[in-house]
Design a protein around this motif. Sequence first.
Motif, PDB file in Angstrom:
ATOM      1  N   ARG A  60       7.324 -77.350  19.216  1.00  0.00           N
ATOM      2  CA  ARG A  60       6.567 -78.579  19.403  1.00  0.00           C
ATOM      3  C   ARG A  60       7.551 -79.728  19.497  1.00  0.00           C
ATOM      4  NH1 ARG A  60       2.015 -77.424  14.796  1.00  0.00           N
ATOM      5  NH2 ARG A  60       1.141 -75.611  15.805  1.00  0.00           N
ATOM      6  N   LEU A  61       7.452 -80.462  20.584  1.00  0.00           N
ATOM      7  CA  LEU A  61       8.336 -81.603  20.786  1.00  0.00           C
ATOM      8  C   LEU A  61       7.549 -82.893  20.623  1.00  0.00           C
ATOM      9  CD1 LEU A  61      10.508 -80.566  23.860  1.00  0.00           C
ATOM     10  CD2 LEU A  61      11.224 -80.777  21.505  1.00  0.00           C
ATOM     11  N   THR A  62       8.084 -83.772  19.817  1.00  0.00           N
ATOM     12  CA  THR A  62       7.517 -85.104  19.705  1.00  0.00           C
ATOM     13  C   THR A  62       8.037 -85.922  20.879  1.00  0.00           C
ATOM     14  OG1 THR A  62       9.370 -85.859  18.352  1.00  0.00           O
ATOM     15  CG2 THR A  62       7.491 -84.909  17.186  1.00  0.00           C
ATOM     16  N   PRO A  63       7.462 -87.053  21.152  1.00  0.00           N
ATOM     17  CA  PRO A  63       7.988 -87.892  22.247  1.00  0.00           C
ATOM     18  C   PRO A  63       9.457 -88.248  22.058  1.00  0.00           C
ATOM     19  CG  PRO A  63       5.811 -88.649  21.631  1.00  0.00           C
ATOM     20  CD  PRO A  63       6.191 -87.591  20.648  1.00  0.00           C
ATOM     21  N   THR A  64       9.867 -88.496  20.835  1.00  0.00           N
ATOM     22  CA  THR A  64      11.280 -88.802  20.570  1.00  0.00           C
ATOM     23  C   THR A  64      12.152 -87.587  20.856  1.00  0.00           C
ATOM     24  OG1 THR A  64      10.546 -90.297  18.823  1.00  0.00           O
ATOM     25  CG2 THR A  64      12.875 -89.686  18.839  1.00  0.00           C
ATOM     26  N   GLY A  65      11.699 -86.420  20.451  1.00  0.00           N
ATOM     27  CA  GLY A  65      12.450 -85.197  20.717  1.00  0.00           C
ATOM     28  C   GLY A  65      12.538 -84.908  22.202  1.00  0.00           C
ATOM     29  N   LEU A  66      11.461 -85.168  22.932  1.00  0.00           N
ATOM     30  CA  LEU A  66      11.468 -84.951  24.377  1.00  0.00           C
ATOM     31  C   LEU A  66      12.467 -85.879  25.056  1.00  0.00           C
ATOM     32  CD1 LEU A  66      10.178 -83.449  26.722  1.00  0.00           C
ATOM     33  CD2 LEU A  66       8.469 -85.266  26.843  1.00  0.00           C
ATOM     34  N   THR A  68      15.107 -87.147  23.690  1.00  0.00           N
ATOM     35  CA  THR A  68      16.437 -86.677  23.296  1.00  0.00           C
ATOM     36  C   THR A  68      16.867 -85.490  24.150  1.00  0.00           C
ATOM     37  OG1 THR A  68      15.989 -87.400  21.035  1.00  0.00           O
ATOM     38  CG2 THR A  68      17.802 -85.854  21.350  1.00  0.00           C
TER      39      THR A  68
END
Length: 115
Positions: A60-66, A68
């Motif tokens: 699961r990717l959060t918007p911040t992780g995406l 990054t």
Amino acid sequence: MLRPHVPVNPLPTGIVTPPAHPATATDVEPHQAAQPASCQHDHAPAPVPAAPRFQAPAVRLTPTGLVTVVAGGAGLVLIVGTVLVSLLLAVAISAVSVAVCAVVLRSLLNGQHNR
């Protein structure tokens, strides 16, 4: 006699069972084949437990992780591209310098033959 005997071990318990020998007509005596088993319990094999199913964890990717991941991928592409272009430029410069050296040597050798 010359056939290999592989031990039968259906479960990974670490205990090796002896190889299974199929009964042939010469192995079973006639008086033993006609008699039923003398014990009263069931001779059915034990049920094999089902193997546990492997379930991959969900990513699961959060918007911040995406952001990054995208930025890291773009940076990696830029770095690899820069390295490849610099290698190509180094090869091109080396080829031009070798060509210039060849032209100079040719003119020197031709000038020596004319004199």
